[in-house]
Design a protein around this motif. Structure first.
Motif, short mmCIF file in Angstrom:
data_model
loop_
_atom_site.label_atom_id
_atom_site.label_comp_id
_atom_site.label_asym_id
_atom_site.label_seq_id
_atom_site.Cartn_x
_atom_site.Cartn_y
_atom_site.Cartn_z
N TYR A 155 -18.70 0.95 -2.24
CA TYR A 155 -18.47 -0.22 -3.09
C TYR A 155 -19.00 -0.02 -4.51
O TYR A 155 -18.40 -0.52 -5.47
CB TYR A 155 -19.09 -1.47 -2.47
CG TYR A 155 -18.18 -2.15 -1.46
CD1 TYR A 155 -16.88 -2.50 -1.81
CD2 TYR A 155 -18.61 -2.43 -0.17
CE1 TYR A 155 -16.04 -3.13 -0.91
CE2 TYR A 155 -17.77 -3.06 0.74
CZ TYR A 155 -16.48 -3.41 0.36
OH TYR A 155 -15.65 -4.02 1.25
N SER A 156 -20.09 0.73 -4.63
CA SER A 156 -20.66 0.91 -5.98
C SER A 156 -19.76 1.79 -6.85
O SER A 156 -19.75 1.64 -8.06
CB SER A 156 -22.05 1.51 -5.89
OG SER A 156 -21.95 2.84 -5.43
N ILE A 157 -19.02 2.72 -6.23
CA ILE A 157 -18.12 3.54 -7.07
C ILE A 157 -16.76 2.89 -7.24
O ILE A 157 -16.08 3.11 -8.24
CB ILE A 157 -17.92 4.99 -6.55
CG1 ILE A 157 -17.17 5.02 -5.23
CG2 ILE A 157 -19.22 5.78 -6.51
CD1 ILE A 157 -16.13 6.10 -5.19
N LEU A 158 -16.38 2.06 -6.27
CA LEU A 158 -15.01 1.52 -6.35
C LEU A 158 -14.84 0.56 -7.53
O LEU A 158 -13.75 0.43 -8.08
CB LEU A 158 -14.62 0.86 -5.02
CG LEU A 158 -14.37 1.89 -3.89
CD1 LEU A 158 -14.22 1.20 -2.54
CD2 LEU A 158 -13.13 2.76 -4.17
N THR A 159 -15.93 -0.10 -7.95
CA THR A 159 -15.82 -0.92 -9.16
C THR A 159 -15.46 -0.03 -10.35
O THR A 159 -14.58 -0.35 -11.14
CB THR A 159 -17.14 -1.67 -9.44
OG1 THR A 159 -17.48 -2.44 -8.30
CG2 THR A 159 -17.01 -2.58 -10.65
N GLY A 160 -16.14 1.12 -10.45
CA GLY A 160 -15.88 2.04 -11.56
C GLY A 160 -14.50 2.67 -11.48
O GLY A 160 -13.81 2.81 -12.50
N VAL A 161 -14.08 3.01 -10.26
CA VAL A 161 -12.74 3.60 -10.10
C VAL A 161 -11.68 2.56 -10.48
O VAL A 161 -10.73 2.85 -11.22
CB VAL A 161 -12.53 4.10 -8.64
CG1 VAL A 161 -11.10 4.55 -8.42
CG2 VAL A 161 -13.51 5.22 -8.30
#
Ligand SMILES: NC(=O)c1ccc[n+]([C@@H]2O[C@H](COP(=O)([O-])OP(=O)(O)OC[C@H]3O[C@@H](n4cnc5c(N)ncnc54)[C@H](O)[C@@H]3O)[C@@H](O)[C@H]2O)c1
Length: 432
Positions: A403-409
């Motif tokens: 979840y923490s990377i999917l915001t950035g992606v």
């Protein structure tokens, strides 16, 4: 007292030293380092030397292509992944789990949605454990904010305003090496903001639903270098004709920079001191992200990479009041020997403004050590088998990593399309 665990460690750059020192130092009764792996022989030798200097036994070294052989021969319980570029994490996380090991991985867990789904599916298939080392959660003032929010001091959180400033020392460093390419790092929206989005996810105990982002690259550019009078620049600092007048000049001819990077260059061409104004850069230095959470909270987040100081401001607006938190960190450069992201008492504030009341300054909890005092507490959480149960639930797994990377992606996809991106669309039929 638990049984000692055996650790293999892949990726032996500057970040790896924190784990090495912990395993041969404070946590040696819980840890045996059994093997090291990297693409670069020089950095493996350096790590073995460090192990010896700290009183441990040098271990067998394996080149990256011998990773499977390493696991078969040394049979580690856990693989620690601290490779860079971040795009290399997924390969080792998945292979380690397939070969029967648990994983401790540095952030970001990975850099795009395809590799993220692969990690989630491999974890489900193998049942192995993944810990993502979100040291920021463990920093005492950030833990304190979590405690206050868990104590419901401002009621339901309706919106969050978050600005993170990287300075022209630490922030600039992301434009020198592999981080500066989107395909390596997912840009600072993933590489750096994974920490920040993770903090918000954890503070809110919620997950992002959809994301919109605008971004620009306007400081680390050839035009801005020209504005500073830096015409005629070289490709790298070491032999740059204008290094004497450049505020971004980095000397890698001494100390750890020399041993770890300059002396190891011939083997893989990893240049540590590339020009921060290069036209090779394809990441952004200004990012404005708007996130809607599953529970309805709205987040407004800005990341700047060229600020005169390093730190952040965050405000939570709740049904029963507002909580403001400010942190100014020390200035450092990865590998310069300083404690990274240290906090000092006068530079951290937490202010509570209850509904219909005056603002109250809260006494801030501070700790010693890297990343706001988070690093030493994180290390205990990784290695100390007798660590007490954590009421703040700081240990992060693959779900938090995702979840923490999917915001950035979602944010970098939004920049490309100009549209709002749904996190569920990135995941397809994979359940987190
Ligand atoms: N949590 C934090 O606060 C924090 C701080 C710094 C770095 N990090 C993370 O730690 C990781 C490493 O960062 P760093 O600054 O040490 O990077 P670095 O570039 O100094 O080191 C990376 C190492 O990985 C090796 N490597 C590259 N490709 C490889 C491959 N395919 N197989 C095996 N080894 C490979 C390199 O040779 C190098 O030794 C990154 O993912 C970074 O995001 C986290």
């Amino acid at each position: 007292m638990g049984v000692k665990k055996c650790y293999a460690h892949v990726g032996l750059g500057i970040r790896s030293t924190m784990f090495t020192d912990a395993m041969v130092g404070d946590f040696k009764k819980y840890c045996d380092i059994v093997a090291l792996c990297d693409t670069n022989r020089g950095r493996m030798d350096l790590c073995n030397r460090r192990i010896k200097e700290k009183g441990g036994q040098p271990v067998k070294l394996y080149k990256a292509e011998q990773f499977k052989q390493m696991i078969a021969e040394q049979k580690p319980d856990v693989v620690i992944v601290t490779t860079g570029p971040d795009v290399t994490h997924c390969h080792y996380i998945c292979l380690a789990m397939e070969l029967g090991c648990d994983v401790v991985t540095e952030k970001p867990m990975t850099v795009d949605e395809a590799s993220c789904k692969k990690i989630i599916e491999t974890q489900k298939k193998t049942g192995r454990n993944i810990q993502v080392t979100f040291n920021y959660r463990y920093s005492p003032p950030r833990s304190q904010v979590k405690e206050m929010l868990m104590d419901d001091v401002i009621g339901d959180i309706l919106s969050v305003n978050f600005t993170w400033m990287l300075d022209t020392i630490h922030g600039a460093d992301y434009f020198r090496r592999w981080h500066r390419r989107l395909e390596n790092s997912g840009s600072l929206l993933v590489h750096k903001a994974t920490h920040h989005f993770d903090l918000v996810n954890w503070w809110l105990d919620d997950y992002p639903k959809d994301v919109f982002c605008r971004a620009s690259l306007r400081y680390y550019t050839p035009a801005n270098a020209d504005r500073m009078g830096l015409q005629g620049r070289g490709e790298r600092c070491m032999d740059c004709p204008v290094k004497d007048k450049c505020k971004f000049y980095l000397d890698i001819t001494e100390g750890d920079f020399k041993e770890r990077y300059l002396d190891c260059e011939t083997e893989d061409g990893y240049i540590r001191d590339k020009c921060v104004f290069s036209d090779e850069i394809n990441i952004w230095d200004n990012m404005a992200v708007n996130v809607r959470y599953k529970g309805g909270t709205l987040l407004n987040y800005m990341l700047h990479a060229y600020s005169p100081y390093e730190g952040y401001r965050i405000a939570f607006n709740g049904t029963k009041g507002r909580l403001e938190h400010f942190c100014c960190e020390n200035s450092y450069l990865s590998g310069d020997g300083k404690t990274p992201g240290e906090l000092t008492k006068d530079n951290v504030t937490i202010t509570l403004i209850p509904e219909f009341s005056k603002a109250r300054e809260i006494e801030v909890h501070l700790g010693q050590g890297g990343h706001g005092g988070g690093d030493p507490i994180l290390l205990a959480d990784i290695f100390d088998q007798n660590a007490p149960v954590d009421p703040l639930n700081r240990k992060a797994g693959q779900r938090d990593g995702a979840y923490s990377i999917l915001t950035g992606v979602a944010a970098y996809k939004s920049i490309a399309t100009g549209k709002v991106v749904k996190v569920s669309d990135l995941l397809g039929n994979v359940q987190l």
